[in-house]
Design an enzyme around this catalytic site. Structure first.
Site: not given
Length: 327
Positions: A56, A81, A207, A211, A213, A305
């Site tokens: 990030k 988060s 994923e 979750g 989606d 990550s």
């Protein structure tokens, strides 16, 4: 004809120059044991060794570097988060920009403490009753902050793509590239970087099943929302893809796979015992896709990550293995 995208490969190339100013060029790890288990040559881009412990920082730095002098003076707000929160906070500290972070009350303690340690003001919200975007935008309007969201932002997406860009620089040809999926910022940037340099390389996202989606959206072509998914992979608890990331998925992502909670835990244990790395549950999603055989290839790049996991969570995960595998 494909629709024009808000981010292009050229943006990732430009971001790579900016990111080099402050980000680590993280190590690429290989493991004979991992290669033997998955039947491929695997190259792990270890963003758990990045500043703030996650990829990030790349997107946050790139986005904040492109702010105007007036925007920097007014300050920046982000909602996250944890990892994006830390990345914005550290970037702000390094640039002398005031930062405010909207975080959920159930965010890992280690991530909240680190965010505050980088000098950010933390505002908590209840994810079961409040929407973080609404909380953040209300604060931004009141104080004049510039909002830098965690994934649905062109400069953030371009910055995240620099991890894959560096990986390809180091290892060359790949036939598969794998990254985790939350809101899609990392996978979008990864897809742009990969297809821009290795057009025939398949790009796959991993994923959590709880979750899923993005996977539902990818399969149906209709944007799906999963509210407050209860996955251990806290970095992937986003409700849906963004308006910028979804079009990039449509054009440049080849497939998505879902990972169960126990498969995530097993990947964290494998990282700890076999690779000798601390990897957070979200950070282990790409590795889990390989360990389970859901993603196969010959020469595979995978983005690890992040590594920001609190001690209690890590201890709980490691207790799940009665006989640690060492190597």
């Amino acid at each position: 004809m494909s629709e024009p995208l808000a981010v292009a490969f050229a943006d990732v190339e430009a971001a790579a120059q900016r990111v080099r100013e402050a980000a680590h060029n993280t190590p690429v790890m290989t493991s004979r044991r991992l290669n033997a288990r998955v039947g491929a040559e695997v190259f792990l881009k270890c963003e758990n060794f990045q500043r703030v412990g996650a990829f990030k920082f790349r997107g946050a730095w790139n986005a904040m570097r492109l702010l105007s002098a007036e925007q920097k003076r007014r300050g920046v707000l982000a909602f996250s988060s944890g990892n994006h929160a830390q990345a914005i906070a550290l970037s702000g500290q390094l640039m002398g920009v005031r930062t405010t972070i909207v975080m959920p009350t159930d965010a890992p303690a280690i991530k909240r403490q680190a965010t505050e340690g980088y000098g950010a003001a933390v505002v908590l919200y209840d994810p079961s009753t409040q929407n973080r975007e609404e909380v953040g935008r209300a604060l931004a309007e009141e104080h004049g902050y510039t909002v830098i969201p965690p994934y649905n932002h062109p400069h953030v997406i371009a910055g995240q793509g620099t991890a894959a860009y560096e990986l390809i620089d180091e290892v060359g040809e790949l036939d598969v590239m794998v990254a985790c999926v939350g809101g899609g910022g990392l996978l979008s940037g990864t897809a742009l970087a990969t297809k821009g340099r290795l057009p025939s390389c398949r790009v796959v996202g991993a994923e959590p099943e709880l979750g899923c989606d993005a996977t539902l959206t990818f399969r149906t072509g209709v944007l799906h929302v999963v509210h407050n998914p209860q996955t251990i992979a806290d970095g992937a608890r986003t409700p849906s893809l963004g308006t910028l990331t979804w079009p990039i998925f449509r054009q440049h992502v080849d497939d998505l796979v879902t990972i169960s909670e126990e498969e995530i835990r097993e990947a964290v244990r494998f990282s700890f015992y076999t690779l000798k790395m601390v990897v957070e549950p979200s950070g282990a999603l790409a590795l889990a896709a390989l360990l389970t055989g859901k993603v196969k290839g010959r020469r595979i790049g995978a983005i690890i990550s992040g590594g920001n996991v609190d001690g209690a969570t890590m201890a709980d995960i490691l207790r799940g293995e009665a006989e640690p595998v060492v190597g």
